[in-house]
Motif scaffolding. Structure first.
Motif, PDB file in Angstrom:
ATOM      1  N   GLN A 151       0.842  -1.180   0.000  1.00 23.84           N
ATOM      2  CA  GLN A 151       0.000   0.000   0.000  1.00 23.84           C
ATOM      3  C   GLN A 151       0.878   1.232   0.000  1.00 23.84           C
ATOM      4  O   GLN A 151       1.868   1.290   0.713  1.00 23.84           O
ATOM      5  CB  GLN A 151      -0.889  -0.009   1.254  1.00 23.84           C
ATOM      6  N   GLU A 179       2.408   4.628   0.886  1.00 21.38           N
ATOM      7  CA  GLU A 179       2.460   5.441   2.091  1.00 21.38           C
ATOM      8  C   GLU A 179       3.261   6.697   1.772  1.00 21.38           C
ATOM      9  O   GLU A 179       3.925   6.799   0.748  1.00 21.38           O
ATOM     10  CB  GLU A 179       3.140   4.671   3.232  1.00 21.38           C
ATOM     11  N   CYS A 239     -10.701   0.839  -4.869  1.00 28.06           N
ATOM     12  CA  CYS A 239     -10.269   1.557  -3.662  1.00 28.06           C
ATOM     13  C   CYS A 239     -10.419   0.718  -2.402  1.00 28.06           C
ATOM     14  O   CYS A 239      -9.505   0.662  -1.569  1.00 28.06           O
ATOM     15  CB  CYS A 239     -11.059   2.849  -3.509  1.00 28.06           C
ATOM     16  N   SER A 240     -11.561   0.059  -2.232  1.00 29.93           N
ATOM     17  CA  SER A 240     -11.820  -0.664  -0.986  1.00 29.93           C
ATOM     18  C   SER A 240     -10.974  -1.919  -0.863  1.00 29.93           C
ATOM     19  O   SER A 240     -10.645  -2.347   0.249  1.00 29.93           O
ATOM     20  CB  SER A 240     -13.308  -1.022  -0.883  1.00 29.93           C
ATOM     21  N   GLY A 283      -7.887  -2.257  -2.186  1.00 31.91           N
ATOM     22  CA  GLY A 283      -6.469  -1.957  -2.244  1.00 31.91           C
ATOM     23  C   GLY A 283      -5.836  -2.349  -3.557  1.00 31.91           C
ATOM     24  O   GLY A 283      -4.608  -2.418  -3.683  1.00 31.91           O
ATOM     25  N   ASP A 320      -3.378   3.968  -2.547  1.00 36.10           N
ATOM     26  CA  ASP A 320      -3.943   5.205  -2.013  1.00 36.10           C
ATOM     27  C   ASP A 320      -3.093   6.387  -2.498  1.00 36.10           C
ATOM     28  O   ASP A 320      -1.876   6.422  -2.280  1.00 36.10           O
ATOM     29  CB  ASP A 320      -3.932   5.133  -0.487  1.00 36.10           C
ATOM     30  N   LYS A 331      -3.539   9.583  -1.576  1.00 38.27           N
ATOM     31  CA  LYS A 331      -3.562  10.727  -0.652  1.00 38.27           C
ATOM     32  C   LYS A 331      -2.161  11.246  -0.304  1.00 38.27           C
ATOM     33  O   LYS A 331      -1.931  12.467  -0.363  1.00 38.27           O
ATOM     34  CB  LYS A 331      -4.320  10.352   0.616  1.00 38.27           C
ATOM     35  N   GLN A 369     -12.972   8.248  -6.315  1.00 36.71           N
ATOM     36  CA  GLN A 369     -12.726   7.918  -4.915  1.00 36.71           C
ATOM     37  C   GLN A 369     -13.893   7.075  -4.399  1.00 36.71           C
ATOM     38  O   GLN A 369     -14.941   6.993  -5.021  1.00 36.71           O
ATOM     39  CB  GLN A 369     -12.570   9.186  -4.079  1.00 36.71           C
ATOM     40  N   GLU A 395     -15.773   6.283  -0.563  1.00 31.23           N
ATOM     41  CA  GLU A 395     -15.888   6.423   0.890  1.00 31.23           C
ATOM     42  C   GLU A 395     -14.681   7.149   1.489  1.00 31.23           C
ATOM     43  O   GLU A 395     -14.122   6.752   2.512  1.00 31.23           O
ATOM     44  CB  GLU A 395     -16.091   5.052   1.553  1.00 31.23           C
ATOM     45  N   LYS A 432     -11.674   7.447   0.334  1.00 30.44           N
ATOM     46  CA  LYS A 432     -10.353   6.973  -0.072  1.00 30.44           C
ATOM     47  C   LYS A 432     -10.154   7.232  -1.557  1.00 30.44           C
ATOM     48  O   LYS A 432     -10.949   6.781  -2.387  1.00 30.44           O
ATOM     49  CB  LYS A 432     -10.202   5.477   0.205  1.00 30.44           C
ATOM     50  N   ARG A 433      -9.097   7.973  -1.890  1.00 34.84           N
ATOM     51  CA  ARG A 433      -8.827   8.292  -3.299  1.00 34.84           C
ATOM     52  C   ARG A 433      -7.733   7.379  -3.825  1.00 34.84           C
ATOM     53  O   ARG A 433      -6.585   7.436  -3.409  1.00 34.84           O
ATOM     54  CB  ARG A 433      -8.395   9.756  -3.447  1.00 34.84           C
ATOM     55  N   CYS A 434      -8.126   6.526  -4.776  1.00 34.41           N
ATOM     56  CA  CYS A 434      -7.146   5.604  -5.361  1.00 34.41           C
ATOM     57  C   CYS A 434      -6.953   5.873  -6.853  1.00 34.41           C
ATOM     58  O   CYS A 434      -6.210   5.150  -7.512  1.00 34.41           O
ATOM     59  CB  CYS A 434      -7.564   4.156  -5.140  1.00 34.41           C
TER      60      CYS A 434
END
Length: 443
Positions: A26, A28, A110-111, A113, A117, A119, A142, A144, A146-148
């Motif tokens: 993911q 970071e 997005c949900s 993965g 992400d 962000k 996006q 909920e 979360k912007r993917c």
């Protein structure tokens, strides 16, 4: 050109169902690669037509000139199935930057993965999303919070019409309300025995682009309530749309007659499309159809207008259905900072977006690009630029299981229009229950 219509996304949905296990990492804020170091990244996209592929390559050439340390290896004609396999496998040969035509699956991307992400990259770059992109585009990239993904060009849907046929039938202007659409469609329909010499409008859900989600953009509607439950049986807009569509099917000759005529149509993406050939006088379609109809040398003057709206929403005329290409970063990529440079460039650099839109013949996806004097389009294309910026234009809501709920609703439409389901209210309630069950299982 866009090929990810609801009627062709069943395969993509099946492929995406495995994506919950796709994520091997993911993104970071501490992505470790140096974006200034000399490196090579892999970009996978779905375009396949020669002109489209060239436009992609031209865009990459511009990026590499602006970022001489980054070389981009491009792979085209990648559908969601191939993308899914690569994301699951990971590895150095897999993609770093990924794109998809299936905006309806962003909730799943997005949900689960499946897409990283974005962000931390957006914050680090201080990219102001609200000042860069139209709201609807931000909504469908996006899920909920979360912007993917970010938008990479837009598709806006409107109404194409045969101006010669309009003149012959004494019709002065394109319809603005759904009752006007029905009236005009009947006036333009010329029957020929058990078939048609000309059909005013193909209303069936199997027709090209006349899927439930595209019809619904003509009504103010809400797919899910505040608790995330299906709203299709409670929001009267859905019953109104299905009632309207079924009556139009009956008024234009009935389901069986229309479906038999539909069997005579050429391929949606070829020169023998029924609008090109004059078999239908009006067509709900995306912005790409204008260029395709001109290339096919349709033997009539082509008119373009927004899709008509519900009669009691006449003040919202000008809106339409929006979707488009999305782009993101593979979570297993070891070069996410370099990948972000490409994503940021393709999606937010005004010159890059404008030139790509010119090459692909799609609607630009940033506010600045939509207003750019460098856009090189037929004047009629402005209709789609306006639809893309209309405050009441809409797209389908995201869901944790992607576009599954849309396919469920569409399947109900197939049954209702042909008379297999008699009770609309009960049918919508049963369909809503199925949608809720499917989403609960996906969670």
């Amino acid at each position: 050109m866009r090929t990810s219509r609801l009627t062709t996304t069943a395969v993509a949905v099946a492929a995406i169902s495995v994506l919950a296990t796709a994520c091997t990492g993911q993104s970071e804020a501490g992505a470790s690669d140096d974006p200034n170091a000399k490196t090579t990244i892999n970009f996978w996209h779905g375009w396949s037509a020669p002109a489209e592929v060239k436009a992609v390559e031209d865009n990459i050439d511009r990026f590499e000139k602006a970022h001489p340390n980054i070389t981009v290896k491009v792979s085209g004609n990648i559908n969601d199935d191939k993308l899914n396999q690569a994301l699951r496998a990971g590895g150095s040969d897999g993609p770093d930057v990924v794109s998809s035509f299936t905006t309806a699956n962003v909730g799943k991307f997005c949900s689960s993965g499946a897409f990283a992400d974005l962000k931390p990259f957006i914050e680090k770059s201080k990219l102001d999303l609200e000042k860069t992109f139209p709201k609807v585009l931000l909504d469908y990239t996006q899920f909920e919070g979360k912007r993917c993904a970010l938008p990479l060009l837009t598709d806006a849907y409107g109404l194409y019409y045969n101006k010669d046929a309009f003149e012959k039938a004494g019709i002065k202007a394109p319809p603005k309300t759904m009752s006007e659409l029905a009236s005009v469609a009947k006036k333009l329909t010329v029957e020929k025995g058990d078939s048609y010499e000309q059909l005013g409008f193909m209303p069936t859900f199997h027709g090209y682009e006349t899927v439930a989600s595209h019809y619904m953009s003509s009504w103010d509607h809400t797919y899910f309530d505040e608790n995330g439950k299906s709203n299709i049986a409670k929001d009267p807009a859905f019953a109104e749309m299905f009632t309207y569509q079924k009556k139009l099917v009956e008024d234009l000759g009935g389901y069986e007659k229309l479906e038999k005529y539909r069997g005579t149509f050429g391929d949606e993406w070829g020169a023998k499309h029924p609008f090109h050939t004059g078999q239908v006088a009006m067509q709900l379609d995306g912005e790409w159809r204008l260029g395709m109809a001109e290339s096919a040398k349709a033997g009539f003057e082509i008119g373009v207008a927004p899709m008509p709206v519900a009669d009691d929403e006449a003040d919202s005329y000008g809106k339409g259905f929006l979707s488009g290409t999305i782009v993101g970063i593979a979570p297993a990529s070891k070069k996410q900072n370099a990948a972000w440079e490409l994503v940021k460039y393709m999606t937010s650099d005004t010159e890059a977006v404008v030139e790509f839109a010119n090459g692909i013949r799609n609607v630009p996806s940033t506010l600045d690009a939509l207003k750019s004097p460098d856009l090189k389009f037929d004047p009629r294309f402005k209709t789609f630029l306006d639809i893309a910026q209309h405050p009441k234009s809409s797209t389908s809501d995201g869901a944790v299981n992607g576009s599954t709920y849309q396919l469920t609703l569409q399947d109900f439409g197939y049954q209702y229009e042909k008379g297999a389901v008699k009770d609309l209210k009960a049918g919508l309630e049963k369909t809503a229950q199925q949608i809720d069950t499917d989403i609960a299982k996906a969670k």
